[in-house]
Design a protein around this motif. Structure first.
Motif, PDB file in Angstrom:
ATOM      1  N   ARG A 116      21.656  -8.148  23.470  1.00  0.00           N
ATOM      2  CA  ARG A 116      21.335  -6.872  22.834  1.00  0.00           C
ATOM      3  C   ARG A 116      22.140  -5.858  23.173  1.00  0.00           C
ATOM      4  NH1 ARG A 116      15.755  -5.455  25.897  1.00  0.00           N
ATOM      5  NH2 ARG A 116      15.543  -4.418  23.989  1.00  0.00           N
ATOM      6  N   GLN A 117      22.359  -4.946  22.360  1.00  0.00           N
ATOM      7  CA  GLN A 117      23.214  -3.621  22.689  1.00  0.00           C
ATOM      8  C   GLN A 117      22.389  -2.381  22.195  1.00  0.00           C
ATOM      9  OE1 GLN A 117      26.875  -3.792  22.919  1.00  0.00           O
ATOM     10  NE2 GLN A 117      26.434  -1.467  22.908  1.00  0.00           N
ATOM     11  N   ILE A 118      22.395  -1.714  23.213  1.00  0.00           N
ATOM     12  CA  ILE A 118      21.757  -0.204  23.219  1.00  0.00           C
ATOM     13  C   ILE A 118      22.767   0.610  22.488  1.00  0.00           C
ATOM     14  CG2 ILE A 118      20.622   1.573  24.149  1.00  0.00           C
ATOM     15  CD1 ILE A 118      19.745  -0.577  26.510  1.00  0.00           C
ATOM     16  N   VAL A 119      21.982   1.552  21.340  1.00  0.00           N
ATOM     17  CA  VAL A 119      22.975   2.431  20.758  1.00  0.00           C
ATOM     18  C   VAL A 119      22.218   3.830  20.888  1.00  0.00           C
ATOM     19  CG1 VAL A 119      23.859   3.051  18.557  1.00  0.00           C
ATOM     20  CG2 VAL A 119      23.457   0.657  19.011  1.00  0.00           C
ATOM     21  N   GLU A 120      22.908   4.601  21.491  1.00  0.00           N
ATOM     22  CA  GLU A 120      22.457   6.040  21.710  1.00  0.00           C
ATOM     23  C   GLU A 120      23.132   6.884  20.871  1.00  0.00           C
ATOM     24  OE1 GLU A 120      20.214   6.765  23.957  1.00  0.00           O
ATOM     25  OE2 GLU A 120      19.911   5.008  25.095  1.00  0.00           O
ATOM     26  N   TRP A 121      22.476   7.910  20.307  1.00  0.00           N
ATOM     27  CA  TRP A 121      23.137   9.148  19.462  1.00  0.00           C
ATOM     28  C   TRP A 121      23.796   9.951  20.595  1.00  0.00           C
ATOM     29  CZ3 TRP A 121      24.073   9.798  14.444  1.00  0.00           C
ATOM     30  CH2 TRP A 121      24.354  11.206  13.925  1.00  0.00           C
ATOM     31  N   GLU A 122      25.004  10.516  20.020  1.00  0.00           N
ATOM     32  CA  GLU A 122      25.968  11.358  20.708  1.00  0.00           C
ATOM     33  C   GLU A 122      26.196  12.414  19.757  1.00  0.00           C
ATOM     34  OE1 GLU A 122      28.971   8.997  22.500  1.00  0.00           O
ATOM     35  OE2 GLU A 122      27.627   7.745  23.095  1.00  0.00           O
ATOM     36  N   MET A 123      26.357  13.647  20.260  1.00  0.00           N
ATOM     37  CA  MET A 123      26.624  14.810  19.405  1.00  0.00           C
ATOM     38  C   MET A 123      27.632  14.730  18.527  1.00  0.00           C
ATOM     39  SD  MET A 123      24.109  16.586  20.010  1.00  0.00           S
ATOM     40  CE  MET A 123      24.512  18.039  18.710  1.00  0.00           C
ATOM     41  N   GLU A 124      28.798  14.103  18.772  1.00  0.00           N
ATOM     42  CA  GLU A 124      30.018  13.696  17.942  1.00  0.00           C
ATOM     43  C   GLU A 124      29.731  12.796  16.909  1.00  0.00           C
ATOM     44  OE1 GLU A 124      30.695  11.494  21.799  1.00  0.00           O
ATOM     45  OE2 GLU A 124      29.933  13.293  21.366  1.00  0.00           O
ATOM     46  N   ASP A 125      28.675  12.307  16.916  1.00  0.00           N
ATOM     47  CA  ASP A 125      28.256  11.335  15.855  1.00  0.00           C
ATOM     48  C   ASP A 125      27.932  11.900  14.435  1.00  0.00           C
ATOM     49  OD1 ASP A 125      28.707   8.884  17.495  1.00  0.00           O
ATOM     50  OD2 ASP A 125      26.701   9.000  18.228  1.00  0.00           O
ATOM     51  N   LEU A 126      27.666  13.191  14.555  1.00  0.00           N
ATOM     52  CA  LEU A 126      27.152  13.926  13.396  1.00  0.00           C
ATOM     53  C   LEU A 126      28.345  13.884  12.437  1.00  0.00           C
ATOM     54  CD1 LEU A 126      24.816  15.719  11.966  1.00  0.00           C
ATOM     55  CD2 LEU A 126      26.071  17.634  12.997  1.00  0.00           C
ATOM     56  N   LEU A 127      29.700  14.534  12.690  1.00  0.00           N
ATOM     57  CA  LEU A 127      30.520  14.401  12.115  1.00  0.00           C
ATOM     58  C   LEU A 127      31.136  13.004  11.526  1.00  0.00           C
ATOM     59  CD1 LEU A 127      32.832  17.455  13.513  1.00  0.00           C
ATOM     60  CD2 LEU A 127      31.260  17.405  11.403  1.00  0.00           C
ATOM     61  N   THR A 128      31.115  12.063  12.439  1.00  0.00           N
ATOM     62  CA  THR A 128      31.623  10.690  12.181  1.00  0.00           C
ATOM     63  C   THR A 128      30.647  10.108  10.901  1.00  0.00           C
ATOM     64  OG1 THR A 128      32.228  10.470  14.546  1.00  0.00           O
ATOM     65  CG2 THR A 128      31.844   8.537  13.325  1.00  0.00           C
ATOM     66  N   VAL A 129      29.173  10.117  11.270  1.00  0.00           N
ATOM     67  CA  VAL A 129      28.407   9.724  10.149  1.00  0.00           C
ATOM     68  C   VAL A 129      28.752  10.436   8.756  1.00  0.00           C
ATOM     69  CG1 VAL A 129      25.959   9.018   9.491  1.00  0.00           C
ATOM     70  CG2 VAL A 129      26.816   8.765  11.856  1.00  0.00           C
ATOM     71  N   GLU A 130      28.637  11.511   8.556  1.00  0.00           N
ATOM     72  CA  GLU A 130      28.739  12.470   7.677  1.00  0.00           C
ATOM     73  C   GLU A 130      30.152  12.090   7.071  1.00  0.00           C
ATOM     74  OE1 GLU A 130      28.172  16.475   8.839  1.00  0.00           O
ATOM     75  OE2 GLU A 130      25.882  16.350   8.496  1.00  0.00           O
ATOM     76  N   GLY A 131      31.332  11.835   7.833  1.00  0.00           N
ATOM     77  CA  GLY A 131      32.432  11.151   7.373  1.00  0.00           C
ATOM     78  C   GLY A 131      32.154   9.936   6.449  1.00  0.00           C
ATOM     79  N   TRP A 132      31.332   9.039   7.107  1.00  0.00           N
ATOM     80  CA  TRP A 132      31.155   7.613   6.697  1.00  0.00           C
ATOM     81  C   TRP A 132      30.486   7.805   5.166  1.00  0.00           C
ATOM     82  CZ3 TRP A 132      28.353   5.358  11.430  1.00  0.00           C
ATOM     83  CH2 TRP A 132      29.335   5.073  12.499  1.00  0.00           C
ATOM     84  N   ILE A 133      29.451   8.815   5.086  1.00  0.00           N
ATOM     85  CA  ILE A 133      28.784   9.243   4.062  1.00  0.00           C
ATOM     86  C   ILE A 133      29.685   9.387   2.823  1.00  0.00           C
ATOM     87  CG2 ILE A 133      27.191  10.518   2.906  1.00  0.00           C
ATOM     88  CD1 ILE A 133      25.406  10.561   5.760  1.00  0.00           C
ATOM     89  N   ALA A 134      30.637  10.420   3.007  1.00  0.00           N
ATOM     90  CA  ALA A 134      31.524  10.982   2.152  1.00  0.00           C
ATOM     91  C   ALA A 134      32.445   9.681   1.690  1.00  0.00           C
ATOM     92  CB  ALA A 134      32.218  11.907   2.802  1.00  0.00           C
ATOM     93  N   LEU A 135      33.046   8.957   2.619  1.00  0.00           N
ATOM     94  CA  LEU A 135      33.678   7.931   2.236  1.00  0.00           C
ATOM     95  C   LEU A 135      33.045   6.623   1.564  1.00  0.00           C
ATOM     96  CD1 LEU A 135      36.656   6.436   2.430  1.00  0.00           C
ATOM     97  CD2 LEU A 135      35.943   5.583   4.608  1.00  0.00           C
ATOM     98  N   THR A 136      31.883   6.513   1.857  1.00  0.00           N
ATOM     99  CA  THR A 136      30.906   5.668   0.963  1.00  0.00           C
ATOM    100  C   THR A 136      31.065   6.005  -0.473  1.00  0.00           C
ATOM    101  OG1 THR A 136      29.863   5.065   3.098  1.00  0.00           O
ATOM    102  CG2 THR A 136      28.684   4.629   0.975  1.00  0.00           C
ATOM    103  N   LYS A 137      30.470   7.384  -0.678  1.00  0.00           N
ATOM    104  CA  LYS A 137      30.208   7.775  -1.893  1.00  0.00           C
ATOM    105  C   LYS A 137      31.574   7.739  -2.577  1.00  0.00           C
ATOM    106  CE  LYS A 137      26.338  11.006  -0.746  1.00  0.00           C
ATOM    107  NZ  LYS A 137      25.939  12.221  -0.708  1.00  0.00           N
ATOM    108  N   GLN A 138      32.837   8.059  -1.986  1.00  0.00           N
ATOM    109  CA  GLN A 138      34.101   8.011  -2.705  1.00  0.00           C
ATOM    110  C   GLN A 138      34.390   6.682  -3.456  1.00  0.00           C
ATOM    111  OE1 GLN A 138      37.318   9.195  -0.020  1.00  0.00           O
ATOM    112  NE2 GLN A 138      38.833   8.536  -1.591  1.00  0.00           N
TER     113      GLN A 138
END
Length: 173
Positions: A116-138
């Motif tokens: 099992r792998q525990i995944v925690e949210w970190e503050m810098e994840d916000l920009l990373t995930v928003e970048g993924w969303i933008a690239l996905t839409k592109q």
């Protein structure tokens, strides 16, 4: 069209697969490997459906959410594309935060591997995930399907027959 966890996972696996999936060419229903993964998810933790909630919000579907402890449980067959699983649950955490559910975490479980792998949210994840969303839409909105990537994991992909139908001289490495 809302972005789903599947879109984010495919972004981290294969842009071609992402584009095909998002543009209505869905091959998962024909794959024995996908069926095996679903079976593992359904049978590995049979008491979960009683203990935890299925949560659908903003286009995502979390099969097992522990609302009391704010923990997402994501079950996977194999850790072969672990980075994609990690990105998928980070996206789920992002959606929860956008809907007022903060301080949540996730556990990715690999029952066949007993890991099992525990995944925690970190503050810098916000920009990373928003970048993924933008690239996905592109990628989704491109006029043409992205090129074949020809990687070893292509052999086990549900899109394998589709991608390699006219590629007699090109087989995955």
């Amino acid at each position: 069209m809302p972005i789903t966890g599947t879109h984010i996972a495919y972004l981290h696996t294969c842009h071609r697969k992402l584009w095909l999936f998002a543009n209505g060419i869905q091959m998962e229903h024909t794959s024995d490997i996908v069926a095996e993964g679903k079976l593992i998810g359904e049978t590995s933790y049979q008491d979960r459906s009683v203990k935890y909630t299925e949560l659908e919000i903003d286009g995502i579907k979390i099969d097992f959410y522990d609302a009391k402890n704010k923990v997402i449980h994501e079950v996977k067959k194999s850790d072969k594309v672990e980075h994609a699983h990690f990105a998928q649950v980070k996206y789920y955490l992002y959606i929860l935060i956008k809907n007022g559910i903060s301080e949540a975490s996730a556990i990715i479980e690999y029952p066949k591997l007993r890991q099992r792998q525990i995944v925690e949210w970190e503050m810098e994840d916000l920009l990373t995930v928003e970048g993924w969303i933008a690239l996905t839409k592109q990628i989704i909105h491109q006029d043409n399907c992205p090129d074949l990537i020809n990687k070893p994991f292509c052999k086990k992909c549900s899109y394998y027959d589709f991608c390699y139908a006219n590629e007699e001289n090109l087989l995955p490495l």
